[in-house]
Structures are given as C-alpha cells and as structure tokens.
Design a protein around this motif. Structure first.
Motif, short mmCIF file in Angstrom:
data_model
loop_
_atom_site.label_atom_id
_atom_site.label_comp_id
_atom_site.label_asym_id
_atom_site.label_seq_id
_atom_site.Cartn_x
_atom_site.Cartn_y
_atom_site.Cartn_z
N ASP A 171 52.95 26.77 43.68
CA ASP A 171 53.64 27.97 43.22
C ASP A 171 52.86 29.24 43.56
OD1 ASP A 171 55.68 26.44 42.23
OD2 ASP A 171 54.97 26.46 40.16
N PHE A 172 51.51 29.14 43.54
CA PHE A 172 50.69 30.33 43.80
C PHE A 172 49.98 30.25 45.16
CE2 PHE A 172 51.13 30.29 39.19
CZ PHE A 172 51.43 31.62 38.93
N VAL A 208 46.98 32.37 50.36
CA VAL A 208 47.16 32.72 51.76
C VAL A 208 46.88 34.21 51.98
CG1 VAL A 208 48.85 32.93 53.62
CG2 VAL A 208 48.80 30.86 52.21
N LEU A 209 47.40 35.04 51.07
CA LEU A 209 47.23 36.48 51.21
C LEU A 209 45.78 36.92 51.06
CD1 LEU A 209 50.29 38.02 49.29
CD2 LEU A 209 49.95 37.87 51.76
N VAL A 261 42.17 35.99 38.77
CA VAL A 261 42.28 34.68 38.11
C VAL A 261 43.18 33.74 38.90
CG1 VAL A 261 43.04 33.52 36.00
CG2 VAL A 261 41.85 35.71 35.85
N LEU A 262 44.19 34.28 39.59
CA LEU A 262 45.15 33.45 40.31
C LEU A 262 44.49 32.63 41.41
CD1 LEU A 262 48.19 35.90 40.64
CD2 LEU A 262 47.77 34.16 38.91
N TYR A 315 53.48 33.08 30.88
CA TYR A 315 52.09 32.70 30.62
C TYR A 315 51.92 31.20 30.38
CZ TYR A 315 52.23 37.72 29.89
OH TYR A 315 52.45 39.06 30.05
N ASP A 316 52.99 30.43 30.57
CA ASP A 316 52.90 28.98 30.37
C ASP A 316 51.88 28.35 31.32
OD1 ASP A 316 54.80 29.27 28.45
OD2 ASP A 316 56.37 28.14 29.47
N VAL A 317 51.81 28.86 32.53
CA VAL A 317 50.85 28.32 33.51
C VAL A 317 49.42 28.47 33.01
CG1 VAL A 317 49.89 28.66 35.82
CG2 VAL A 317 52.36 28.68 35.50
N MET A 318 49.12 29.61 32.41
CA MET A 318 47.77 29.83 31.88
C MET A 318 47.43 28.82 30.80
SD MET A 318 47.86 33.99 31.61
CE MET A 318 46.32 34.00 30.70
N ARG A 319 48.40 28.52 29.95
CA ARG A 319 48.15 27.56 28.87
C ARG A 319 47.97 26.15 29.41
NH1 ARG A 319 51.52 31.38 25.95
NH2 ARG A 319 53.40 30.60 26.93
#
Length: 609
Positions: free
Chosen positions: A318-319, A324-325, A365-366, A403-407
């Motif tokens: 997903d990220f 890549v960037l 953080v990503l 923010y579900d991904v962070m959890r």
C-alpha cells in the motif's frame, strides 16, 4: 451440519430450541466470540467461513446457525444468544464477550447489548439490518404475498443482490492464478458455480420461507432501533460501499453519530456479503481499530499482536509508492564510531529508545518503520498523538480509520505509562519529543527542533537500562513545500474556526509547558509536492544508560544527558544536510535510470559515509 476444526480444538454441536450452536471447547486463555453471521436470508450460514481459521487462533468461537425451516421469533433468538452470553460472562467476568453479527445477526447483537448493559460486550456489526426500512426488501413484502407457488426467478434476483458483486468474488479467486488457460477455466467454473447456487437456494427457500425471513428482518430492525439508546457496548460497524441490499454506509454513519462508543469502517468496493470477499480479514480489521482486548480496557502493549507476514506485506504494498519516491538511505553508527550504510549499528536487543526529529506530517515514519522490519526484523513501536486513537465527543477527528495501519504496526498513544510498559517489555520504541509542533511546523522551520525542557524520557530509559539512539531524518524539503501554514490560516476566518474547533476537541498533552513547545493548535499545513528528492536517516552511536540509574536519578545529571541527546540529533541533521549534496542520486530521475538498468529491486547508491 458440518463442523469446522480450529487449531486442532474439538468442536461441540449443541441443539437448543430448534437452533444449532457450534462452539470450540472453551480455552480460558482466549476470549469468547459468538458469531451470529448465519442469520441472513438464506440461512446457509457460510458468511464467516473464510474468517474462521484466523479468528480461531485468538478467540473461542461459538456460531449460531438457524435451520431453514426454523420459525423461532426474533425475541426467541435474542434470548437464546443472551443465555449463552450470560453464561460465558459469568464464567469469565473479567474478559469481554465479542458478538459478530451480519445483517439480521447485527440486530440480534444490538438487542442483546441493550438488554445486558452490565455485561462487557464488544459488537462487530457487518452491514446491519437496522436500515431495513430503507432496504429494497421492504417493498417486496406486498408483492411476494400476491405471487403463488415457487418464485425461483424473483428469489434468484434477490439473492444476486445479496451477494453484492458476484463477478468481483469470482475475479478475486481468478486473480490469484498464474497462467492464462487456468484463469479462463477457473473464471467459467466460478460463474457456473454462482449461477447454479441460486436455483438451489430457490428450492430451499419457497415463498413462505422467504416471507418469514423478510418479516423476521423487519421485526429485528424495529426492535433494535427502538432500543439503541440502551446500548452501552463498544461497537465497530463494517459498511460495504456496494451493498445493493441495504444502505450500509449511510447506516454506519447514523449509528456512529447516535452511539459514542461506535466506530465505522467503510469498504467502498465491496458488496453485502463483505466477509466472503477476498482481501477482507476480520482479525486485521479488529486489530487495526484497537478492538482486541483481553480485559475491561484495551492495553496497547499487552493486548498488541505483531503484524503477520501477510499484514506487513500488504502494508508495504500500500505504501510502496512512498518507498519508490523517496528511496530511503539508512546510515547507522557502529560501536567503534564508524558510520556505515544500513542498520548494522542498531542494537538488536531491547529495550532501545530512538529519539529524533519529526518531519513534516510524519512522512518519515512511512519509510522508517518498514525499513527496520525489512532489513533488521525490528518492529519500532511508535508513540503517537492520542487524537489518532480516540473518537472526540463532538467535532474533530471522528474518522479514525486512516490510522488503523499505525495501530497494526504497534504505535501507541504517547504517555508516561505506555512508555513505561514498552520499556519494561524490552521493545524498540520510537519517540519524537517535538511531537505535533515539529510535524506541523511552519514555513522556514524545516529541521528545527521544538523540544520541551522536560527530561523525563531519559529517566524512564535509565530505569530499564535502555540504550538511547539519537537520529536525524532529512528529505521533507525535497518532497513537499508548505504554501499555507498555521500563520497563514489564522488570518483566514474559515480556517481559523476549523483550527479552534479541532484544538478544543484534541487531547491536551503539555498543559504544564509554555512557549513554542507548549500545546500546539491542531491544524493541517497545506503543502504542494515537489519533484521527489530522497529521504536520509542517520542513527548516531547508541548511548548506554545501564548502570547509570543512581547517577541519572539526579535531575541535573538527567538534564545534561537530555541536552546531549538533543545536540546529537542536531548533529545528525547537519551531517545529512551536508552529505546529501554529494549524492548523485538525490533526485528521482537518476534513481529511476539506475533502477531501469540494474533492476528495480536493486539498492540505489548514495554518498560515501
């Protein structure tokens, strides 16, 4: 009825009041979950079959199945479920009981919760039938009463609406195949299976049965809606965006507004049978919403379950665009002071506290957290602002799903007790002392630290003999540029009112601090993207606190170490800002050319450390 085996646990089948209840033998280390997914129109009871295996690893599962010819009233179903819930609650009073209800099952779950406000319940509602009065089924009752005999054609049509998007479910299976010939063959088989399934259901459900099921839905919806005010349970509502049977997303918003402990999660491309579709994992959803708990309250440390490989791979996919960037460069410092590319200088044994500068909007953080997992198999447990975890009572951030991904990746609300628990569990913890003030900084404040004077995190790390790793991260100015910051927005009445409203509802963290590092007014800077540059991370030499507990108990000594860490972070930032000027691959075009010639999975070179 066939039984599904979970984790080699023996399955029991009990016959109660014309209903079947399937349950795993109770294991006291797990939480009891009662699945009421099989109470839909068809009554076949397969709505959660794709979820059983993963659910069975963390729950004791009881499944309610309603036979086709059963005519138990809605209140009778509620009482049956209620007795099971009460029995299990009495057996384990300190643990919550989970009710997973789909469609009609959601109404049963709500009714049980309304009748038992003293029991600790967690409701997972999937496309709840509380919106029946707005459903297409509402208008079919008079028509069905006029049609004699079997109504195969109409029933097939109705059931096709329930499946939501049959072609999508078929394609979900087909997409996993590798060769073209098997793909075509499997596609035709899936479509044939779906088309042949409908007439079978039409034989199972004659007109009288269908009418009974629809009337049951009508009664269930009215009963549940009339008692919503009495529901005190924690609730998660899963809403499909392509539900052609119920207006599920609209209903999720209504329930969320009416009930404070209710949170919605939207699945825009999915149909009514959400849990049967590919890519929908109920365990991941529960974890992401922080709804998995073993006690009365959720504990972000003890209740945390690390992401599985499939969960992590999906997050990385997903990220992937961010990786890549930014093509992140990781540098660390060995024990002898040598700077090397990679994370070999990072301590593998915890507790370790990483302290650094927070880039604009937390963009760093990503890439930071996934890189640690990929290269070192280290899960960084971030300390984040509480507004990302708690629904505000009125206004503010009511949608917490982003923010579900962070959890899932282990982030916790920043607090002294959570830092204590993470340190005591020997975790690798990520702390940004500058917090919101740094992440939401203004024009011209790139790479400027806004740290409070408090040195409490030093004293906490010392208590557990943790290693402290100061680090710097630069690159935000190569990815985006702020065009409308806090100062600009406060001059515009519309934005000013938004900031004031959001600030009032957000949690206040630094009530005893003054000046620039005090509580930051909550706002969203407006950046514009730039031709992508590169992210650089430099981790300084780990600072040992083991054996210094008595020394650092003195506040002055602790503050000296605090200032030393802050100085090291600033040195890391200065080092990266200088060295990146010598990186021939700082801009995205040279990187893409390099990857095109060396392979897109190859590591792009950078400056010599």
């Amino acid at each position: 009825m066939s039984s599904i085996r979970l984790n080699s646990s023996k399955i029991q089948c009990l016959r109660l009041a014309g209903l079947f209840v399937t349950a795993t033998v109770t294991r006291r280390s797990l939480i009891m979950i009662l699945v009421i997914n099989s109470a839909g129109i068809d009554g076949v009871g397969l709505g959660l079959i794709r979820q059983h295996q993963r659910l069975g690893k963390i729950f004791d599962i009881w499944c309610l199945h309603i036979p086709v010819k059963d005519r138990t009233s809605f209140t009778g179903l509620v009482k049956l479920v209620e007795s099971t819930v009460r029995s299990e609650s009495n057996r384990s009073p300190k643990r919550p009981v989970y009710l997973v209800g789909e469609s009609l099952g959601a109404c049963i779950a709500l009714a049980v919760a309304a009748r038992n406000p003293d029991i600790d319940l967690v409701l997972i509602l999937v496309n709840p039938a509380t919106s029946f009065n707005k459903s297409v089924l509402q208008s079919t009752i008079p028509l069905l009463e006029l049609i004699p005999g079997q109504i195969t054609t109409m029933l097939s049509s109705t059931l096709s609406l329930m499946t939501g998007d049959p072609l999508k479910m078929a394609m979900d299976n087909v997409a996993k195949r590798l060769s073209l010939q098997p793909t075509i063959q499997d596609l035709s088989q899936d479509l044939v299976a779906l088309s042949s399934y409908l007439p079978v259901l039409a034989d199972i459900l004659p007109k009288e049965t269908l009418l009974w099921k629809i009337e049951l839905l009508k009664a269930a919806s009215a009963y549940a809606n009339s008692r919503l005010h009495a529901v005190k349970a924690q609730m998660l509502v899963l809403c499909s965006g392509k539900d052609q049977l119920m207006p599920s997303q609209e209903e999720g918003e209504r329930l969320s507004s009416a009930l404070h402990k209710c949170e919605p999660r939207n699945f825009y491309g999915h149909g009514h049978f959400l849990l049967l579709e590919d890519g929908v994992d109920l365990v991941t959803i529960i974890k992401g919403a922080s709804y998995y708990r073993r006690g009365r309250n959720h504990d972000y440390v003890s209740d945390f379950m690390p992401p599985t490989s499939s969960e992590f791979n999906k997050i990385c996919e997903d990220f992937r665009w961010m990786r890549v960037l930014s093509s992140p460069v990781m540098l660390s410092t060995l024990a002898n002071g040598k700077i090397v590319r990679g994370l070999s200088g990072i301590p593998s044994e915890g507790p370790v506290l990483f302290v650094g500068y927070h880039n604009l909007l937390g963009l760093d953080v990503l890439t930071l957290i996934p890189e640690f997992m990929i290269e070192s198999n280290i899960l960084l447990r971030g300390l984040a602002h509480p507004m990302m975890y708690f629904k505000s009572k009125e206004g503010g951030l009511s949608d917490l799903s982003p923010y579900d991904v962070m959890r899932i990746m282990g982030a916790v609300p920043v607090s002294g007790i959570n830092l204590y628990k993470l340190m005591s569990s020997k975790s690798h913890v990520l702390l940004y002392p500058g917090g919101v003030r740094e992440a939401l900084h203004r024009k011209g404040e790139e790479y400027k630290l806004f740290w409070p004077e408090s040195s409490e995190f030093v004293r906490m790390a010392t208590t557990f003999g943790a290693k402290i790793v100061p680090f710097g991260a630069v690159g935000e100015d190569d990815l985006a540029q702020i065009v409308l910051d806090y100062n600009d927005q406060m001059k515009i009445p519309y934005f000013k009112s938004q900031i004031e409203e959001l600030t009032v509802t957000a949690a206040r963290l630094r009530t005893d601090t003054k000046g620039e590092v005090a509580n930051q007014d909550m706002h969203m800077p407006y950046p514009v993207p730039k031709v992508p540059g590169r992210f650089y991370f430099y981790f300084g030499k780990p600072i040992e606190t083991k054996g210094r507990k008595r020394e650092l108990r003195d506040r002055e000594k602790a503050h000296e170490l605090y200032l030393e860490i802050k100085s090291e972070v600033e040195k890391c930032l200065a080092y990266l800002k200088e060295k990146r000027e010598n990186d021939p691959y700082r801009n995205i075009l040279p990187r893409l050319i390099y990857q095109a010639t060396h392979g897109f999975t190859s590591q792009v070179p950078t400056f010599e450390p």
